[in-house]
Design a protein around this motif. Structure first.
Motif, short mmCIF file in Angstrom:
data_model
loop_
_atom_site.label_atom_id
_atom_site.label_comp_id
_atom_site.label_asym_id
_atom_site.label_seq_id
_atom_site.Cartn_x
_atom_site.Cartn_y
_atom_site.Cartn_z
N SER A 73 0.83 -1.21 0.00
CA SER A 73 0.00 0.00 0.00
C SER A 73 0.87 1.26 0.00
N THR A 74 1.91 1.24 0.83
CA THR A 74 2.82 2.40 0.86
C THR A 74 3.49 2.61 -0.48
N LEU A 75 3.97 1.49 -1.07
CA LEU A 75 4.62 1.58 -2.38
C LEU A 75 3.66 2.08 -3.44
N HIS A 76 2.40 1.61 -3.41
CA HIS A 76 1.41 2.06 -4.38
C HIS A 76 1.13 3.56 -4.22
N GLY A 77 1.02 4.01 -2.95
CA GLY A 77 0.80 5.43 -2.72
C GLY A 77 1.95 6.28 -3.23
N GLN A 78 3.19 5.79 -2.98
CA GLN A 78 4.35 6.53 -3.47
C GLN A 78 4.39 6.56 -4.99
N MET A 79 4.02 5.43 -5.62
CA MET A 79 3.99 5.40 -7.09
C MET A 79 2.93 6.36 -7.63
N SER A 80 1.76 6.42 -6.97
CA SER A 80 0.72 7.36 -7.39
C SER A 80 1.22 8.78 -7.27
N GLY A 81 1.90 9.06 -6.14
CA GLY A 81 2.46 10.40 -5.96
C GLY A 81 3.48 10.73 -7.03
N MET A 82 4.31 9.73 -7.39
CA MET A 82 5.30 9.96 -8.44
C MET A 82 4.64 10.22 -9.78
N ASN A 83 3.51 9.50 -10.05
CA ASN A 83 2.79 9.73 -11.31
C ASN A 83 2.21 11.14 -11.35
N VAL A 84 1.67 11.60 -10.20
CA VAL A 84 1.13 12.96 -10.14
C VAL A 84 2.23 13.97 -10.36
N LEU A 85 3.38 13.76 -9.67
CA LEU A 85 4.51 14.68 -9.85
C LEU A 85 5.00 14.65 -11.30
N SER A 86 5.03 13.44 -11.89
CA SER A 86 5.45 13.34 -13.29
C SER A 86 4.51 14.11 -14.21
N SER A 87 3.18 13.98 -13.95
CA SER A 87 2.20 14.71 -14.76
C SER A 87 2.37 16.22 -14.59
N GLU A 88 2.61 16.65 -13.35
CA GLU A 88 2.80 18.08 -13.10
C GLU A 88 4.05 18.60 -13.81
N VAL A 89 5.14 17.82 -13.71
CA VAL A 89 6.38 18.24 -14.38
C VAL A 89 6.17 18.30 -15.89
N LYS A 90 5.46 17.28 -16.43
CA LYS A 90 5.20 17.27 -17.86
C LYS A 90 4.35 18.47 -18.27
N SER A 91 3.33 18.79 -17.45
CA SER A 91 2.48 19.94 -17.74
C SER A 91 3.28 21.23 -17.69
N GLN A 92 4.14 21.35 -16.68
CA GLN A 92 4.96 22.57 -16.58
C GLN A 92 5.92 22.69 -17.75
N VAL A 93 6.49 21.56 -18.17
CA VAL A 93 7.40 21.60 -19.33
C VAL A 93 6.63 22.01 -20.58
N GLU A 94 5.41 21.46 -20.76
CA GLU A 94 4.60 21.84 -21.91
C GLU A 94 4.23 23.32 -21.86
N ASN A 95 3.90 23.82 -20.66
CA ASN A 95 3.57 25.24 -20.53
C ASN A 95 4.77 26.12 -20.84
N VAL A 96 5.96 25.69 -20.36
CA VAL A 96 7.17 26.46 -20.67
C VAL A 96 7.43 26.46 -22.17
#
Length: 411
Positions: A73-96
């Motif tokens: 469960s902890t690993l799944h939560g961390q992976m979900s958080g990493m996916n969210v961070l990855s999406s945010e980074v991707k969105s920020q890169v696209e916006n830049v």
């Protein structure tokens, strides 16, 4: 001694001997049972110990299983958080990347407006002559601009309700091409069939459906921000974020399309939740208006080439999308109409002129005549200086008061 006495004396020893034999037999049997009982008790004790060990083993397995579940469960939560961070980074890169692309277009636009300067030394007299020629050229540009498109809105002269029909959301348009009198009717915020009427009179006629013709488009539209120009319809394709398609009305095929960068992420107007891209037509051609979340929801104007669907330039404006219900373009100036979520009297409270000849802060608030609740769409018709509006299912025409723009130049 008689025989009976003799027999009695002989019987007594026999009984004693039998008793002794019986006692011996019972003792031997008891000795045989005692080891068997001890063996059974031993086996029973060992089975009890084995059972206890099995219970402890089962408890250990359950404990390890719980630890593995918690770890998973902890690993799944961390992976979900990493996916969210990855999406945010991707969105920020696209916006830049979008910002860099827009900055490059701005620089190209500015460079295209700047004449190339030759790096040579000239005499003072020749330099003065060049300055005078540049001033004369600037005056000519000013006159050409004023004559070509110098209209500014000063007020709403009158309102005419043509009819009531259709959905709460919709739009009706008129092709501004010279010689065209046709009316195009778009019912609902999502549909694939528009209705064409030969003229405004036939549209107003209650029996006009006999003279109308339905046109099925190759893809459904999204929202109410459509445009008609030169026999083609331009609209936001439903099911896409930012695809604008151009459909030729004669053969009903897609002749061109474009993905507008950065558009379609939130509704253009806060009070029109179905419209994410708004196409508009004025004296200068085809425009697209959208809201940019990176600008706090402010509106962005983009000039499109109606023939090639290429982006000519974009302008970030100070006009907010919050509490806005619609906007329209007149001579390169965007007029944004605002209202409240509870309905009321619509008013124009923000103006953006791409030529910087009209200052929004100096423009008075312009009110529309009292209508019904809110406007779902507005499209400007340059020839008659009218706005075709869809107001809670009422097809309305607003006659505008206009004046010539005052273009100032700096010496």
């Amino acid at each position: 001694m008689d025989s009976k006495s003799l027999l009695g004396l002989m019987y007594i020893p026999t009984l004693h001997l039998a008793s002794l034999l019986l006692l011996a037999t019972d003792t031997s049997h008891a000795q045989r049972i005692s080891p068997d009982l001890a063996m059974m008790q031993y086996f029973q004790a060992r089975l009890i110990q084995l059972e206890e060990r099995l219970i402890r083993c089962d408890q250990s397995i359950q404990l390890y299983g719980k630890k593995m579940y918690d770890f998973s469960s902890t690993l799944h939560g961390q992976m979900s958080g990493m996916n969210v961070l990855s999406s945010e980074v991707k969105s920020q890169v696209e916006n830049v990347a979008l910002r860099v692309d827009r900055l490059e277009r701005d620089m190209e636009y500015v460079q295209s407006k700047m004449p190339n300067q030759a790096h040579v030394e000239v005499e003072d007299a020749l330099l003065d002559q060049q300055v005078k020629e540049a001033q004369e050229l600037k005056k000519k540009v000013k006159i050409t601009f004023t004559n070509a498109c110098g209209t500014a809105l000063t007020g709403v002269k009158s309102m005419k309700i043509v009819k009531k029909s259709g959905d709460v959301y919709g739009s009706w348009l008129r092709d501004p091409t010279k010689g065209s009198a046709q009316i195009f009717y778009f019912d609902g915020p999502r549909n694939d069939t528009l209705v064409k009427f030969p003229s405004l009179k036939t549209f107003h006629d209650s029996n006009s459906t006999q003279k109308a013709s339905a046109i099925q488009l190759p893809h459904p539209w999204q929202g109410t921000g459509h445009a008609i120009l030169n026999g083609s319809v331009y609209y936001h394709q439903a099911g896409t974020t930012n695809r604008i398609i151009k459909v030729h009305l004669l053969n009903r095929t897609v002749s061109d399309s474009i993905l507008l960068p950065g558009a379609g992420r939130l509704p253009v107007y806060g009070l029109s939740p179905h419209t994410f891209l708004h196409l508009a037509v004025d004296e200068m051609g085809l425009w697209v208006i959208h809201a940019d979340p990176e600008l706090g929801g402010n509106l962005v104007i983009t000039k499109l080439n109606s023939g090639t669907m290429h982006i000519e330039h974009s302008w970030d404006t100070h006009c907010k999308s919050q509490d806005a219900e619609v906007a329209f373009m007149i001579c390169g100036t965007m007029y944004v109409v605002y209202n409240s979520r509870f309905g009321g009297r619509s008013s124009m409270r923000c103006v953006y002129d791409i030529h910087d000849t009209i200052v929004s802060a100096e423009t008075p608030v312009l009110f529309f005549p009292k209508g019904y609740t809110s406007h779902a769409s507005m499209q400007y018709y340059p020839k008659d200086k009218q706005v075709y509006s869809w107001d809670e299912g009422y097809q309305t025409i607003y006659k505008l008061d206009v004046k010539k723009k005052t273009v100032t130049t700096q010496d």
